[in-house]
Design a protein around this motif. Structure first.
Motif, PDB file in Angstrom:
ATOM      1  N   ALA A  75       3.077   7.556  -0.494  1.00 34.59           N
ATOM      2  CA  ALA A  75       1.920   7.807   0.460  1.00 34.59           C
ATOM      3  C   ALA A  75       0.511   7.227  -0.046  1.00 34.59           C
ATOM      4  O   ALA A  75      -0.034   6.903   0.715  1.00 34.59           O
ATOM      5  N   VAL A 118      -2.277  11.992   5.781  1.00 35.13           N
ATOM      6  CA  VAL A 118      -1.249  11.695   5.498  1.00 35.13           C
ATOM      7  C   VAL A 118      -0.659  12.040   3.854  1.00 35.13           C
ATOM      8  O   VAL A 118       0.294  12.634   3.619  1.00 35.13           O
ATOM      9  N   VAL A 123       7.707   9.841  -3.656  1.00 36.34           N
ATOM     10  CA  VAL A 123       6.978   9.940  -2.357  1.00 36.34           C
ATOM     11  C   VAL A 123       5.287  10.169  -2.554  1.00 36.34           C
ATOM     12  O   VAL A 123       4.787   9.411  -1.624  1.00 36.34           O
ATOM     13  N   VAL A 154       2.708  13.878   4.057  1.00 37.17           N
ATOM     14  CA  VAL A 154       3.614  13.321   3.562  1.00 37.17           C
ATOM     15  C   VAL A 154       3.795  13.428   1.941  1.00 37.17           C
ATOM     16  O   VAL A 154       4.743  13.734   1.259  1.00 37.17           O
TER      17      VAL A 154
END
Length: 317
Positions: free
Chosen positions: A35, A76, A31, A80
């Motif tokens: 990102a 972000v 992830v 995230v």
């Protein structure tokens, strides 16, 4: 572009490793890389939008779009990347399980370290051409172009995160306790949150509007004064409209017996000297005035003093 290519390849490999091993560190790192890829895409979009020509509604252009997209990157990265990793790590600590097919996460992490190292090396090489004698911390704090500091911090954080993931997976394998994998994941999340906060603070300052550096201000002042018609700078303000666009507004002292034609010619010449000395000085407003010791004693900007004269534009400039 180097960072985008590296992060896309790394993200795919990490998700594959997670699918085979069930490692939460791999999921968090996947992830994280996804990102980062989105962040590089945002920076590219911001750079493209910033190139648009000025319009009547936005007469100073769109240079600050790059700062807006850099600020989005910090959001972000925080949400995230950081918060997801912390949540995933907490879940793994609460419900630990052994890491399966250990060779997948270990192999991917080693590949990712090599790929991130390539991206980080590219960012360092590009930054060295601009930072001069500044330390890395000073470069990140003072850089007016957001892309390189963002990529530097992202890649630096990614390399540390990969080492933490490798430690988490390694300890989980050695001890047979999956909690270590979760602890490594939480550490990655905390690291990403800290980097996101640093990026947010720096880009917020750029969004609010930063003046030129002290060395650039000195170059402008030196170029502005010719010692003949323009005798001194009474006060000056600078503002970055974008990384490569600088607004300069100054009140300059001229001789009391100069004609209007001589003053206009002197202002044109001063503007030409400023642009030659500092090419990013794209927008320049110079207001002629007669230097007064009383006015100078009020401070650097007498017009900001209560009761001072009302600001007015210089005719024709």
């Amino acid at each position: 572009m180097a960072a985008l290519g590296a992060n896309l390849a790394i993200a795919v490999s990490k998700f594959v490793a997670f699918a085979f091993s069930g490692s939460s560190s791999m999921l968090a790192e996947g992830v994280h890389s996804l990102a980062d890829s989105g962040n590089q895409f945002l920076l590219l979009v911001g750079g493209k939008k910033a190139q648009r020509a000025a319009t009547p509604q936005h007469p100073f252009g769109y240079g600050r779009e790059r700062y807006i997209y850099a600020f989005l990157v910090s959001i972000v990265l925080f949400s995230v990347g950081g918060m997801f990793a912390i949540y995933e790590g907490y879940e793994k600590i609460s419900h630990p399980h052994e890491v399966e097919h250990w060779y997948w996460p270990v192999g991917v992490l080693l590949f990712a370290i090599i790929a991130e190292g390539f991206s980080f090396r590219t960012a360092i090489k590009e930054s060295n051409a601009l930072r001069g004698g500044l330390s890395w911390a000073q470069f990140v704090r003072r850089a007016k172009a957001p892309e390189l500091p963002v990529v530097l911090l992202e890649d630096f954080g990614a390399l540390i995160g990969l080492v933490l993931a490798l430690l988490g997976v390694g300890l989980a394998l050695l001890t047979g306790n999956g909690v270590w994998d979760g602890i490594g994941t939480v550490c990655i999340g905390v690291l990403l949150v800290l980097i996101a906060l640093v990026l947010a603070a720096e880009t917020k300052s750029l969004l609010l509007g930063e003046a030129a550096g002290a060395d650039v201000v000195q170059q402008i002042e030196t170029a502005m004064v010719d010692g003949d018609t323009v005798t001194r700078v009474i006060h000056m303000r600078t503002l970055h409209l974008g990384p490569e666009e600088l607004l300069v507004a100054a009140k300059i002292a001229v001789r009391h017996d100069n004609t209007a034609t001589e003053i206009a010619t002197a202002i044109d010449a001063a503007e030409a000297r400023i642009r030659a000395a500092v090419p990013i000085a794209r927008v320049i407003y110079l207001e002629p005035d007669i230097y007064s010791e009383t006015e100078a004693a009020r401070g650097a900007d007498p017009e900001a003093t209560p009761g001072g004269p009302t600001p007015h534009p210089a005719p024709g400039h």
